[in-house]
Design an enzyme around this catalytic site. Sequence first.
Site, PDB file in Angstrom:
ATOM      1  N   GLU A 182       0.689  -1.163   0.051  1.00 20.82           N
ATOM      2  CA  GLU A 182      -0.064   0.041   0.093  1.00 20.82           C
ATOM      3  C   GLU A 182       0.933   1.325   0.055  1.00 20.82           C
ATOM      4  OE1 GLU A 182      -3.325   2.531  -0.376  1.00 20.82           O
ATOM      5  OE2 GLU A 182      -3.128   0.395  -0.507  1.00 20.82           O
ATOM      6  N   CYS A 234       1.362   5.062  24.008  1.00 13.89           N
ATOM      7  CA  CYS A 234       2.517   5.367  23.560  1.00 13.89           C
ATOM      8  C   CYS A 234       2.907   6.730  23.937  1.00 13.89           C
ATOM      9  CB  CYS A 234       2.433   5.242  22.074  1.00 13.89           C
ATOM     10  SG  CYS A 234       2.622   3.436  21.407  1.00 13.89           S
TER      11      CYS A 234
END
Length: 419
Positions: free
Chosen positions: A206, A364
């Site tokens: 992609e 994160c």
Amino acid sequence: MLTHRFFDKVVRRGDLEIAYADGRCGRYGDGHGERVKIRLTDRATERKLLLNPKLAFGEAYMDGRLVIEAGDLEALLVIAIDNMGHLENHGVFQWLDLAERGLRKLVSHNPVQRSRRNVHHHYDLSRGLYDLFLEADRQYSCGYYATAASTLEQAQLDKKLHIAAKLKLDRPGLRILDIGCGWGGLALYLAEATGAEVLGITLSTEQLRMARERAKARGLERSVRFELIDYRHLEGRFDRIVSVGMFEHVGPAHYRAFFDKIAALLTPGGVALLHSIGSTHSPTATNPWLRKYIFPGGYTPSLSEVLPAVERSGLWTADIEVLRLHYAETLRDWHARFMANWDQAAALYDERFCRMWEFYLVGCELSFRRMGQMVFQLQMARDIEALPITRDYMVDWERRHRDDAQPRKATDERTEAAE
């Protein structure tokens, strides 16, 4: 109740209230900080939290079996992080943590075929998803927040400028290799800014399609090429090599091969720049939830693991810079944009996916603010005289080019979601 006793021993800091599936409630912590209340919807979830909390905690949230009734996800994760030491020192979890550490090289072992599967899992998601939280250039790595007022767009452009300065692009026509080129933004920037000939390589089909589309749209097909190839299979010589956000997918078992390949691909006077997430702690295992749902095969290295492999490759370590809070700021901007586009993300996937992505972005960010995560930029050279002996050339490059550096408008190269 076993679950109550567990949380009573582990949660010593913060203000957490838990409503259990049988209707009972418990209050934990020292009462300081933002009050958070959660509800556990079934006994099975309680058992999973007892057996493997680092995995089950994120799973329960994304599945809707852990419901936040007061406070928010960030406040809940702050409590979890602040009490992590108590969890890791609690009975059976010491053994579980030791097992994770012992298996860290095995679970991050990434031969070519596994690397391709891992990349497909995360980077071949719908184009439309990444449009929801990245800026127009699709920089999916740590930005460089040169000022407190920097937008995400400016921070990502300044990141490219900062990297270019360290590559010492001192003449036109340089051959540059971009390992793990993403959607091509850095490769296109380097070609446009310096007249370089750039090869970008990726394992994502992609990303490859979109990078080629972007090069064609800008009329850069002759100077910028993109190929689907693993770095281990690449041949040739390059004056400059750059890799941003890819090293986290290499795995410690392959560090020697990675840097040996860098050394083999560089011309005698060549320069390489590695930009990677790192850890300020001694080597440890990847969080099991993050490894299972977001980055299979991913691993955050300590510099103590990286530098010996560089030394054995024969490369000079010319410069190291540690970016401390820049990725935390990047993730905060991504999170804000994702939350503003929650409905569109749910239309592409579903509510469970959205909760998973929210947990990933918030978790994160906090790992960079409170758990010793950082980003390092490692500059390497084959020749001791390949670079000036002071860093002035880096600053000079940025000063010369910053006034001309303006983010591209969001109208360019955005295409409709492929799925």
